[in-house]
Design a protein around this motif. Sequence first.
Motif, PDB file in Angstrom:
ATOM      1  N   ILE A  47       8.883  12.516  13.537  1.00 52.54           N
ATOM      2  CA  ILE A  47       8.258  12.918  12.281  1.00 52.54           C
ATOM      3  C   ILE A  47       7.767  11.663  11.568  1.00 52.54           C
ATOM      4  CG2 ILE A  47       8.656  13.983  10.025  1.00 52.54           C
ATOM      5  CD1 ILE A  47      10.809  15.708  11.401  1.00 52.54           C
ATOM      6  N   GLY A  48       6.506  11.644  11.210  1.00 54.18           N
ATOM      7  CA  GLY A  48       5.931  10.532  10.460  1.00 54.18           C
ATOM      8  C   GLY A  48       5.853  10.875   8.985  1.00 54.18           C
ATOM      9  N   LEU A  49       6.222   9.920   8.132  1.00 50.58           N
ATOM     10  CA  LEU A  49       6.209  10.117   6.688  1.00 50.58           C
ATOM     11  C   LEU A  49       5.522   8.932   6.019  1.00 50.58           C
ATOM     12  CD1 LEU A  49       9.950  11.158   6.229  1.00 50.58           C
ATOM     13  CD2 LEU A  49       7.993  12.711   6.093  1.00 50.58           C
ATOM     14  N   ILE A  50       4.791   9.203   4.953  1.00 48.25           N
ATOM     15  CA  ILE A  50       4.195   8.114   4.177  1.00 48.25           C
ATOM     16  C   ILE A  50       4.254   8.468   2.693  1.00 48.25           C
ATOM     17  CG2 ILE A  50       1.826   9.002   4.322  1.00 48.25           C
ATOM     18  CD1 ILE A  50       0.999   5.978   4.713  1.00 48.25           C
ATOM     19  N   ILE A  51       4.573   7.461   1.878  1.00 46.35           N
ATOM     20  CA  ILE A  51       4.607   7.597   0.424  1.00 46.35           C
ATOM     21  C   ILE A  51       3.706   6.501  -0.138  1.00 46.35           C
ATOM     22  CG2 ILE A  51       6.072   7.572  -1.635  1.00 46.35           C
ATOM     23  CD1 ILE A  51       8.461   8.132   0.300  1.00 46.35           C
ATOM     24  N   TRP A  52       2.587   6.886  -0.708  1.00 42.68           N
ATOM     25  CA  TRP A  52       1.629   5.902  -1.211  1.00 42.68           C
ATOM     26  C   TRP A  52       2.121   5.301  -2.519  1.00 42.68           C
ATOM     27  CZ3 TRP A  52      -1.851   4.449   2.176  1.00 42.68           C
ATOM     28  CH2 TRP A  52      -2.230   5.352   3.174  1.00 42.68           C
ATOM     29  N   ASN A  53       1.935   4.001  -2.671  1.00 45.23           N
ATOM     30  CA  ASN A  53       2.259   3.312  -3.924  1.00 45.23           C
ATOM     31  C   ASN A  53       1.039   3.301  -4.838  1.00 45.23           C
ATOM     32  OD1 ASN A  53       4.924   2.584  -3.376  1.00 45.23           O
ATOM     33  ND2 ASN A  53       4.342   0.649  -2.405  1.00 45.23           N
ATOM     34  N   LYS A  54       1.193   3.810  -6.038  1.00 44.05           N
ATOM     35  CA  LYS A  54       0.114   3.696  -7.021  1.00 44.05           C
ATOM     36  C   LYS A  54       0.017   2.270  -7.549  1.00 44.05           C
ATOM     37  CE  LYS A  54       0.040   8.479  -8.614  1.00 44.05           C
ATOM     38  NZ  LYS A  54       0.191   9.385  -9.785  1.00 44.05           N
ATOM     39  N   ASP A  55       1.163   1.606  -7.630  1.00 42.93           N
ATOM     40  CA  ASP A  55       1.207   0.240  -8.180  1.00 42.93           C
ATOM     41  C   ASP A  55       1.006  -0.780  -7.060  1.00 42.93           C
ATOM     42  OD1 ASP A  55       1.388  -1.448 -10.328  1.00 42.93           O
ATOM     43  OD2 ASP A  55       3.568  -1.600 -10.282  1.00 42.93           O
ATOM     44  N   TYR A  56      -0.094  -0.622  -6.323  1.00 43.70           N
ATOM     45  CA  TYR A  56      -0.393  -1.493  -5.182  1.00 43.70           C
ATOM     46  C   TYR A  56      -1.136  -2.731  -5.658  1.00 43.70           C
ATOM     47  CZ  TYR A  56      -3.079  -3.126  -1.134  1.00 43.70           C
ATOM     48  OH  TYR A  56      -3.674  -3.904  -0.170  1.00 43.70           O
ATOM     49  N   LYS A  57      -0.434  -3.862  -5.638  1.00 46.68           N
ATOM     50  CA  LYS A  57      -1.060  -5.112  -6.085  1.00 46.68           C
ATOM     51  C   LYS A  57      -0.340  -6.325  -5.509  1.00 46.68           C
ATOM     52  CE  LYS A  57       1.633  -4.812 -10.393  1.00 46.68           C
ATOM     53  NZ  LYS A  57       1.581  -4.739 -11.859  1.00 46.68           N
ATOM     54  N   ILE A  58       0.195  -6.206  -4.316  1.00 52.58           N
ATOM     55  CA  ILE A  58       1.061  -7.241  -3.759  1.00 52.58           C
ATOM     56  C   ILE A  58       0.365  -8.595  -3.672  1.00 52.58           C
ATOM     57  CG2 ILE A  58       0.508  -6.631  -1.363  1.00 52.58           C
ATOM     58  CD1 ILE A  58       3.458  -7.313  -0.694  1.00 52.58           C
ATOM     59  N   ASP A  59      -0.946  -8.617  -3.386  1.00 49.43           N
ATOM     60  CA  ASP A  59      -1.650  -9.893  -3.237  1.00 49.43           C
ATOM     61  C   ASP A  59      -2.081 -10.497  -4.570  1.00 49.43           C
ATOM     62  OD1 ASP A  59      -1.399  -9.866  -0.484  1.00 49.43           O
ATOM     63  OD2 ASP A  59      -3.243  -8.702  -0.207  1.00 49.43           O
TER      64      ASP A  59
ATOM     65  N   LYS B  15       0.822  -1.220   0.000  1.00 52.20           N
ATOM     66  CA  LYS B  15       0.000   0.000   0.000  1.00 52.20           C
ATOM     67  C   LYS B  15       0.853   1.266   0.000  1.00 52.20           C
ATOM     68  CE  LYS B  15      -4.219  -1.668   2.248  1.00 52.20           C
ATOM     69  NZ  LYS B  15      -5.144  -1.472   3.392  1.00 52.20           N
ATOM     70  N   ALA B  16       1.942   1.228   0.775  1.00 53.21           N
ATOM     71  CA  ALA B  16       2.731   2.451   0.919  1.00 53.21           C
ATOM     72  C   ALA B  16       4.081   2.130   1.526  1.00 53.21           C
ATOM     73  CB  ALA B  16       1.985   3.456   1.797  1.00 53.21           C
ATOM     74  N   LEU B  17       4.971   3.088   1.413  1.00 56.75           N
ATOM     75  CA  LEU B  17       6.213   3.106   2.171  1.00 56.75           C
ATOM     76  C   LEU B  17       6.049   4.123   3.290  1.00 56.75           C
ATOM     77  CD1 LEU B  17       8.671   3.314  -0.850  1.00 56.75           C
ATOM     78  CD2 LEU B  17       8.128   1.252   0.458  1.00 56.75           C
ATOM     79  N   SER B  18       6.639   3.833   4.423  1.00 54.60           N
ATOM     80  CA  SER B  18       6.508   4.769   5.537  1.00 54.60           C
ATOM     81  C   SER B  18       7.810   4.844   6.309  1.00 54.60           C
ATOM     82  CB  SER B  18       5.368   4.344   6.468  1.00 54.60           C
ATOM     83  OG  SER B  18       5.587   3.033   6.967  1.00 54.60           O
ATOM     84  N   ALA B  19       7.932   5.916   7.081  1.00 57.19           N
ATOM     85  CA  ALA B  19       9.137   6.098   7.897  1.00 57.19           C
ATOM     86  C   ALA B  19       8.782   6.901   9.133  1.00 57.19           C
ATOM     87  CB  ALA B  19      10.223   6.816   7.103  1.00 57.19           C
TER      88      ALA B  19
END
Length: 375
Positions: free
Chosen positions: A73-85, A13-17
Motif C-alpha cells: 500500500i502506497g501512502l502520501i501526505i502532501w506538506n502545505k508548508d513546503y519550503k525546505i530550500d 514536498k510530502a511525507l510518504s510510506a
Amino acid sequence: MLRYLTAGESHGKALSAILDGIPAGLALNEEIINIDLARRMAGYGRGARMAIEKDKAEITAGIRHGKTIGSPIGLIIWNKDYKIDELPDVLNPRPGHADLSGILKYDFDDARSVLERASARSTAAIVAVGAIAKLLLSQYGIKFFSHVTMLGGITADVEHISFDGISVMAERSSLRCVDSDAEKRMKILIDDAKENGDTLGGVFEVVALGLPVGLGSYSQWDERLDGAIARAVMAIQAVKAVSIGDGIINADKPGSRTHDAIYYNEDSKQYFRKTNRAGGLEGGITNGEPLIVSGFMKPIATLMKPLESVNIKTKEKSFSATERADVTAVPACAVIAEAAIAIEVASIFLKKFGGDSVSEIQRNYTGYLNRLKEK
C-alpha cells in the motif's frame, strides 16, 4: 510479515510510506486514515504548524474497488508548508534535540538537514500506517484508545472510570484527559509555560482491548511482544521511557503485590485475573487481559527562551536556535503511540494467524479461539 518504511522531511514536498503485508480483502478508504491524522494534529498547546497543515492521506497503490489486493500500500501526505530550500541554516544546536549529534555524525555544516528529518512531523506517516493496522485488527474484535494521565506534574484521576468511558471521554477532551478538573489545571500550566517560553512533557496511556492469549513468544528475545512495543514507543520523538502495566511502580513492591493471581470460571471455561498489573503481557506473550502501555514524554526541546549553546562555526557561546514548535504535544504523542503499538500488534497477529486474505485469517483465528475453549 508486516513491514513499512516512511520518507519525508518536515518542510519537504510530502511525507510518504509504503506498507507491505496487509492481506487482501480489507475495505479501506482515505477517510479512515484521515480521521487519525486529524486526531494527531489536535490538542491544546500545539503550535502554529497545526493551523497550516490539514493532513490528508492519498492512497497511491494497493487498492482496487475500495479493498486491499495484497500488494504493498502506497501512502502520501502532501506538506502545505513546503519550503525546505528557502529556510536558513541552523548553526546553534538545541539541547535535547538531535541537532548536534546529527551534525557530527553526518558531517553537516548546519543542523537544518538534521532537524528536517528528526522532526516529529514524520510521525504523520506512522499514524497513517497505524490507522490501517488498527482497521485490520478491528476485523477481529481488537480496538485501541489512548489518553493523557499526567501533564506537567498534574495527574488525572481515572481510577473509577471504565475503559469504555475513558475511550469516549478522551476524544471529547482537547488534552485527551478524562479528568475535567485536572484538564483545567493542565491548561493553566500550558498557558503559563507559553508565556514563559517554556515547554511541558507528560505521560500518556494506550490501551488495546480484545487481544487473544498467545501473541508474541518467549522463544527468542526479538519475538517478545513487550520488547517490540517498547522499541516502537521509544522511537517516537521525545519519548524517554515506556512502562507496560504497572511496570515502573511495581519496581519497589514485593512480588505478592506485583503479580496477577490466576482464576478459572467454570461457566465460561476461561482463565481470568482480578488484577492486571502486568498490563496484559507475561513472558513477552499476551495473556488475554487488556494491553496497557504508558509512554513518558519529555518537554519539547525547542524553547522560545532558549538555553545556552555553541555556534558550530565560530565555536562561540550563544543561545540555541528557535523553531516554530508546540508548548506540549503529549496528547498528539498518545495518538502516535496508538499507531506505533497497533503496527507491532498487527505484525505479530499476522505472523500467528497469517493468510493471504482477511477471510482466511478469520478462519485461522476462529479455529485458534475454539481450541482455547477446549483447554
